[in-house]
Design a protein around this motif. Sequence first.
Motif, mmCIF file in Angstrom:
data_model
loop_
_atom_site.group_PDB
_atom_site.id
_atom_site.type_symbol
_atom_site.label_atom_id
_atom_site.label_comp_id
_atom_site.label_asym_id
_atom_site.label_seq_id
_atom_site.Cartn_x
_atom_site.Cartn_y
_atom_site.Cartn_z
ATOM 1 N N ALA A 127 7.237 6.613 4.316
ATOM 2 C CA ALA A 127 6.422 7.809 4.583
ATOM 3 C C ALA A 127 6.532 8.213 6.050
ATOM 4 N N GLU A 128 6.428 7.239 6.959
ATOM 5 C CA GLU A 128 6.544 7.531 8.392
ATOM 6 C C GLU A 128 7.910 8.123 8.728
ATOM 7 N N THR A 129 8.953 7.577 8.133
ATOM 8 C CA THR A 129 10.310 8.072 8.386
ATOM 9 C C THR A 129 10.451 9.514 7.912
ATOM 10 N N LYS A 130 9.929 9.804 6.738
ATOM 11 C CA LYS A 130 10.030 11.167 6.205
ATOM 12 C C LYS A 130 9.266 12.165 7.080
ATOM 13 N N CYS A 138 3.843 15.943 -0.749
ATOM 14 C CA CYS A 138 5.299 16.004 -0.901
ATOM 15 C C CYS A 138 5.827 14.813 -1.681
ATOM 16 N N GLY A 139 5.136 13.674 -1.573
ATOM 17 C CA GLY A 139 5.560 12.458 -2.249
ATOM 18 C C GLY A 139 4.679 11.294 -1.843
ATOM 19 N N VAL A 140 4.828 10.172 -2.541
ATOM 20 C CA VAL A 140 4.053 8.963 -2.258
ATOM 21 C C VAL A 140 5.045 7.822 -2.051
ATOM 22 N N TYR A 141 4.910 7.140 -0.901
ATOM 23 C CA TYR A 141 5.885 6.131 -0.499
ATOM 24 C C TYR A 141 5.185 4.966 0.201
ATOM 25 N N THR A 142 5.962 3.901 0.446
ATOM 26 C CA THR A 142 5.447 2.825 1.291
ATOM 27 C C THR A 142 5.286 3.373 2.703
ATOM 28 N N TYR A 143 4.553 2.656 3.539
ATOM 29 C CA TYR A 143 4.231 3.154 4.882
ATOM 30 C C TYR A 143 5.486 3.514 5.684
ATOM 31 N N ALA A 147 0.861 -1.189 0.000
ATOM 32 C CA ALA A 147 0.000 0.000 0.000
ATOM 33 C C ALA A 147 0.893 1.233 0.000
ATOM 34 N N MET A 148 0.460 2.259 -0.695
ATOM 35 C CA MET A 148 1.248 3.486 -0.792
ATOM 36 C C MET A 148 0.571 4.593 0.018
ATOM 37 N N TYR A 149 1.399 5.480 0.539
ATOM 38 C CA TYR A 149 0.912 6.553 1.400
ATOM 39 C C TYR A 149 1.458 7.891 0.927
ATOM 40 N N GLU A 173 -1.325 9.900 4.533
ATOM 41 C CA GLU A 173 -2.679 9.497 4.173
ATOM 42 C C GLU A 173 -2.565 8.387 3.136
ATOM 43 N N LYS A 174 -3.374 7.352 3.283
ATOM 44 C CA LYS A 174 -3.329 6.247 2.336
ATOM 45 C C LYS A 174 -3.701 6.749 0.940
#
Length: 109
Positions: free
Chosen positions: A84-87, A76-81, A29-31, A107-108
């Motif tokens: 995204a959490e790290t960023k 800002c961008g779309v990443y794996t969970y 899933a991407m966030y 956000e998912k």
Amino acid sequence: MSDSDKTNNPDSPNVGVVVKSRPKTRKPAMYKVLMLNDDYTPMEFVVHVLERFFQKSRDEATRVMMHVHKRGVGVCGVYTYEVAETKVTQVMDLARQNQHPLQCTIEKD
């Protein structure tokens, strides 16, 4: 003994081919990493964050920053969970260190 005799004979060991089923892999899933507008964080700091953590060029970072400024929120961008959490954590830590109230969330997609 023929092959057909072996399969019908209850005393012979069962010989067969083991077929491993391959589990179907799914894409993760991407966030979306969202930046929220505030009236206190300097625009230049927001551009710096976008360049540093989201690998945006100066022009692209400025466009995203203006979008956030005018509309209140921007992607800002779309990443794996985990990414995204790290960023989000990196952005929030840097903002806090510089005493800015900048907020990011995920956000998912």
